[in-house]
Design an enzyme around this catalytic site. Structure first.
Site, PDB file in Angstrom:
ATOM      1  N   ASP A 197      22.295 -32.776  26.940  1.00 24.45           N
ATOM      2  CA  ASP A 197      23.449 -33.324  26.224  1.00 24.45           C
ATOM      3  C   ASP A 197      23.902 -34.556  27.002  1.00 24.45           C
ATOM      4  O   ASP A 197      24.482 -34.447  28.080  1.00 24.45           O
ATOM      5  CB  ASP A 197      24.553 -32.255  26.176  1.00 24.45           C
ATOM      6  CG  ASP A 197      25.849 -32.769  25.544  1.00 24.45           C
ATOM      7  OD1 ASP A 197      25.915 -33.955  25.182  1.00 24.45           O
ATOM      8  OD2 ASP A 197      26.790 -31.955  25.416  1.00 24.45           O
TER       9      ASP A 197
ATOM     10  N   TRP B  83      31.626 -28.297  28.368  1.00 24.56           N
ATOM     11  CA  TRP B  83      30.705 -28.553  27.250  1.00 24.56           C
ATOM     12  C   TRP B  83      29.456 -27.679  27.330  1.00 24.56           C
ATOM     13  O   TRP B  83      29.138 -26.996  26.361  1.00 24.56           O
ATOM     14  CB  TRP B  83      30.366 -30.039  27.132  1.00 24.56           C
ATOM     15  CG  TRP B  83      31.551 -30.857  26.699  1.00 24.56           C
ATOM     16  CD1 TRP B  83      32.143 -31.884  27.377  1.00 24.56           C
ATOM     17  CD2 TRP B  83      32.325 -30.707  25.489  1.00 24.56           C
ATOM     18  NE1 TRP B  83      33.223 -32.370  26.677  1.00 24.56           N
ATOM     19  CE2 TRP B  83      33.350 -31.672  25.517  1.00 24.56           C
ATOM     20  CE3 TRP B  83      32.252 -29.840  24.393  1.00 24.56           C
ATOM     21  CZ2 TRP B  83      34.290 -31.805  24.486  1.00 24.56           C
ATOM     22  CZ3 TRP B  83      33.188 -29.970  23.365  1.00 24.56           C
ATOM     23  CH2 TRP B  83      34.186 -30.947  23.421  1.00 24.56           C
TER      24      TRP B  83
ATOM     25  N   LYS C 207      31.702 -41.316  22.620  1.00 26.30           N
ATOM     26  CA  LYS C 207      32.026 -41.545  24.018  1.00 26.30           C
ATOM     27  C   LYS C 207      31.542 -42.927  24.441  1.00 26.30           C
ATOM     28  O   LYS C 207      32.267 -43.678  25.057  1.00 26.30           O
ATOM     29  CB  LYS C 207      31.387 -40.480  24.921  1.00 26.30           C
ATOM     30  CG  LYS C 207      31.694 -39.039  24.514  1.00 26.30           C
ATOM     31  CD  LYS C 207      33.132 -38.637  24.793  1.00 26.30           C
ATOM     32  CE  LYS C 207      33.596 -37.386  24.045  1.00 26.30           C
ATOM     33  NZ  LYS C 207      32.734 -36.229  24.135  1.00 26.30           N
TER      34      LYS C 207
END
Ligand SMILES: *Cc1c(COP(=O)(O)O)cnc(C)c1O
Length: 355
Positions: free
Chosen positions: A165, A98, A189
């Site tokens: 993040d 990511w 998530k």
């Protein structure tokens, strides 16, 4: 009962599901579905305001920060951050798939300084002892590497605006928000269905946009309009609010942290002592509490498929590792009950005994 170990979209509290079903049938006794009312209605306005307030309350966000909810996934923030804030140089910590995606996008807008990377060991650790360049426009990290299974638990002191993040570990522990210029998290998530991303941003930071950006990329305008320049993702925002209510009722992010530690400790302990399995992340200090990645030891490699087959028979769902990593991954998010952890432990022990 199914034990849901999917990494995302992922398990949500039963409370969130139940309240969502109710609201889809009849929202607040209006006789109308939440899905079929104006986002400008008073009832939805209240949902939006409460979602902002609850975020501030749960994460103990100090004065001088705004909370906004935007459409698109966390990935949209990968480009929106450099678009707004990269004048000369963005600094990044490369800890996985990511963050490397965020680095790729930032290169479209200027110089990127990868301060440290764990790519040399397939991202199986968090780099230490790096220096954050004082001349960068910002420093961006990813606190939980959903795919590889590492997590950063420290709120860094940074000489430049710190951005994180937190898509896969938001609300799983207390965070010192005052250390951050911006935190963002895709919902699917750990707190809501896909379709919305939460952005917590320091007001003085969002003033600093370095180039003209379109309206929907403009954090300041989004904040001023309470995330309602256009139609926001109404349903995931509602669901996010319900999850936040659940977190509060369960004791807040401190309680979530306690449970996360208990779940992760139990699984890692079993993996540590296993003859057959091994955790992917060697250093216990770097291991994620949210995404526990593990593999078969080489001598048992041919049994991997059989393990996944048995896991399905034992109602343990979503245990296959990310396609780029292979092996296994047990995602143990806030809503995962200890019962499911017990089921996973029993599954591992049963499989070991059978082979
Ligand atoms: C899943 C994930 C993303 C991407 O989220 P999308 O909503 O699919 O764009 C980004 N960062 C992290 C840490 C993630 O886990």
């Amino acid at each position: 009962m199914k034990h849901n170990f999917y990494a995302g979209p992922a398990i949500l509290p039963e409370y969130t599901i139940e309240k969502s079903i109710e609201a889809i049938r009849d929202f607040n006794g209006t006789g109308l579905s939440l899905l079929c009312i104006s986002h400008r209605s008073k009832d939805f306005d209240k949902v939006m305001n409460s979602a902002v307030e609850m975020t501030k309350k749960l994460l103990d966000i100090p004065e001088g920060y705004s909370v906004i909810f935007v459409g698109g996934g966390a990935t949209t923030q990968f480009y929106n951050i450099p678009f707004n804030f990269l004048a000369k140089k963005g600094a990044y910590l490369d800890t996985g798939t990511w963050p490397s995606g965020a680095i790729r996008e930032a290169k479209l807008w200027g110089e990127v300084d990868v301060v440290a990377s764990s790519k040399d060991k397939k991202y199986n650790y968090i780099p230490k002892n790096f220096t954050i360049p004082a001349d960068a426009d910002y420093f961006e990290i990813c606190s939980n590497n959903t795919i590889e299974g590492t997590e950063i638990f420290e709120d860094f002191d940074s000489p430049v605006p710190l951005i994180s993040d937190m898509s896969s570990d938001i609300f799983s522990r207390p965070v010192d928000v005052s250390k951050y210029a911006m935190i963002f998290a895709g919902a699917q998530k750990n707190f809501a269905p896909a379709g919305v991303t939460m952005v917590i941003i320091k007001d003085s930071f969002m003033e600093k946009s370095v180039r003209p950006v379109p309206t929907l990329s403009n954090y300041k305008k989004l904040a001023e309009k309470n995330s309602m320049i256009n139609t926001p993702p109404v349903f995931p925002i509602f669901a996010a609010l319900k999850t936040m209510e659940w977190i509060e009722a369960e004791g807040g992010v401190k309680a979530m942290e306690k449970r996360a530690i208990a779940r992760a400790d139990r699984v890692y302990e079993v993996l540590e002592n296993s003859k057959m399995f091994v955790p992917n992340i060697p250093d216990p200090k770097d291991r994620s509490r949210m995404n526990i990645t593990f593999a078969m030891k080489p001598e048992y490699a041919e049994l991997a498929d059989a393990f996944l087959t048995l896991s399905k028979e034992r109602d343990c769902v979503g245990l296959a590792g990310h396609r780029s990593v292979g092996g296994f991954r047990a995602s143990t998010y806030n809503a995962l009950p200890m019962e499911s952890v017990d089921a996973l432990v029993a599954l591992i022990k049963e499989f070991e005994a059978a082979h």
